[in-house]
Design an enzyme around this catalytic site. Structure first.
Site, PDB file in Angstrom:
ATOM      1  N   HIS B  36       0.745  -1.078  -0.047  1.00  0.00           N
ATOM      2  CA  HIS B  36      -0.140   0.047   0.052  1.00  0.00           C
ATOM      3  C   HIS B  36       0.708   1.210  -0.039  1.00  0.00           C
ATOM      4  O   HIS B  36       0.815   2.082  -0.720  1.00  0.00           O
ATOM      5  CB  HIS B  36      -0.835   0.156   1.138  1.00  0.00           C
ATOM      6  N   LYS B 103      -9.792  -7.269   8.027  1.00  0.00           N
ATOM      7  CA  LYS B 103     -10.475  -7.551   9.314  1.00  0.00           C
ATOM      8  C   LYS B 103     -10.460  -6.264   9.954  1.00  0.00           C
ATOM      9  O   LYS B 103      -9.394  -5.488   9.805  1.00  0.00           O
ATOM     10  CB  LYS B 103      -9.805  -8.958   9.952  1.00  0.00           C
TER      11      LYS B 103
END
Lengths: 292, 191
Positions: B36, B103
């Site tokens: 990222h 999550k």
């Protein structure tokens, strides 16, 4: 030290692949309590199936095999240097075999040499005792739950938490609120009231060596443990933060002396994938019995 | 249970709502912290890798080589997504992602990007590395293995019936925001 190597390798394998009985029981109990047909219930069912699969396949319960923390109770005169060298060797082999993920990164270069051995990894805490027994406990603590740990310095004006047990209760419950599902709940809290910034967290983690169903011999702390557990489970955060009745499976609190100037409350969060095992070893390094 | 196949159309994504249980099949890519930051800093995806209409999975799997030298995923649950919050929204827009699996949920920037570009957040059960690894049928490729290390590399995985729940949809709804607000209100009553 061939026996010790083999025993530590087996300790790592079993810790990574098999959840201790006390934790499994608590998870199954919580599955009973959740409302049928909710996503909380389906999450717990996946968790239950995951526990069975990991054991059956002898593979990690969770891919984040975590910080590797050994706690060694050893006789006076025990050779700690050889133990630590053997432990590092066992960690290397466990990583090659896939019991542990390649999980240790050089913080300066960002490189992961794939061995899990480096400064601070694994960590070994030795504790001498006046007994001939050699007990080795292991905790594998994943990063998701480690990241939601929190340390509060009292008084905390924002939370209106003073330097008393009521204040401790407020900040511990705040840690539960902030964690939501990010630490892979339902979780277990290990808390230390007092100590310094380092020992506070250290003692909070040692609480995870306790059995889930035990009771605190200190009456005040026992009451606080039960109160936090019950209150947290009325917040509706639930498994994975999906909503539901089970936010925590257990709360374990200890107290350590502090300086007059400091009042820390250190909260460590353990995920449902509570990887903790231990062995008692014979003098030749062979496993005599399992501790959990 | 809704079946989702990758590549996913915008229409399909916009039909999903918070609370929907889904079962996902197709080819996806893993990507976590290093990926990222790299993409957000202007890094390019390797040739042959496209996120368009696809899914990125926040996951650092345990992958070993079997005796024939083939990759085998032995554990592959989600990692905590919120760490990618500074980057995720821009990456959704720039690379055309339709889904993010992770999550713990993500924040307002990602939620806004989901609404703007047509993307959802799928929540997998954290820690359920074995159940989720069973849904991974093959490792097709790996990228940035040397640069980022195994957990942080981009793994191209073929998945089948991967179970997840929509917790942030393309209509501005987030289960995580709802639960936080409700639990905060509940806690206030206990203090």
């Amino acid at each position: 030290m061939q026996n010790l190597h083999a025993s530590l390798l087996e300790l790592i394998r079993r810790t990574s692949a098999e959840i201790p009985d006390d934790v499994q029981k608590a998870i199954l109990d919580s599955l009973e309590r959740e409302k049928k047909g909710t996503i909380a219930e389906s999450a717990l069912k996946i968790i239950e199936r995951n526990i069975d699969l990991a054991k059956q396949k002898s593979q990690p319960i969770c891919q984040d095999t975590g910080s590797i923390i050994f706690y060694v109770d050893c006789p006076v005169g025990f050779d700690q240097i050889t133990f630590e060298e053997t432990a590092r060797g066992a960690v290397r082999e466990a990583t090659k075999k896939g019991f542990l993920r390649q999980n240790s990164v050089d913080s300066l270069t960002g490189l992961n040499d794939g061995t899990n051995v480096g400064p601070g990894s694994p960590t070994v805490h030795f504790h001498q005792h006046r007994s001939a027994e050699l007990n080795v406990r292991l905790i594998l603590k994943g990063g998701g739950c480690e990241n939601v740990g929190a340390q509060y310095s009292l008084p905390n004006e924002k939370l209106k938490a003073d330097r008393d047990l009521k204040g401790c209760r407020k900040v511990i419950l705040d840690a539960v609120l902030q964690a939501q599902g990010k630490g892979c709940g339902p979780g277990i809290l290990g808390v230390c009231i007092g100590g310094d910034r380092a020992t506070g967290y250290e003692f909070s983690k040692q609480q995870f060596l306790r059995m889930l169903e035990d009771r605190n011999p200190n009456l005040e702390l026992d009451q606080l443990e039960q109160d936090i557990l019950q209150t947290a489970n009325e917040l509706g955060i639930g498994p994975m933060g999906f909503g539901g009745k089970t936010t925590l499976l257990g709360v374990k609190i200890c107290a350590a002396n502090r300086l007059p100037a400091s009042f820390f409350v250190s909260v460590s969060y353990m995920c449902w994938a509570y990887r903790r095992q231990g062995v008692s070893l014979k003098p030749d390094g062979v496993i005599a019995r399992w501790l959990y | 249970m809704t079946s989702i196949t990758i590549p996913i159309s915008e229409e399909t994504i916009r039909s999903l709502k918070v609370g929907d249980a889904v079962s996902i099949t197709g080819t996806l890519f893993t990507g976590r912290d290093a990926v990222h930051k790299f993409l957000h800093d202007g890094g390019k995806l390797p040739p042959g890798v496209s996120f368009q209409d696809g899914i990125i999975y926040h996951c650092g799997p345990v992958v070993i080589k079997d005796e024939q030298g083939r990759w085998k995923v032995t554990a592959a649950g989600p990692t905590t997504s919120i760490r990618e919050e500074p980057y995720q929204g821009a990456i959704i827009g720039e690379f055309g992602l339709r889904g993010v699996i992770g999550k713990g949920g993500m924040g307002d920037k990602t939620l806004a990007a989901c609404q703007e570009h047509g993307c959802v957040y799928f929540h997998a059960v954290g820690g359920a590395a074995q159940v989720l690894a069973e849904s991974i049928k093959a490792v097709r490729n790996v990228y940035f293995l040397r640069e980022f290390g195994s957990p942080e590399a981009i793994w191209e995985l073929e998945i089948e019936n991967f179970p997840a729940v929509v917790t942030m949809d393309a209509h501005g709804n987030s289960l995580h925001k709802e639960i936080f607000a409700a639990s905060q209100a509940a806690l206030a009553k206990h203090l």
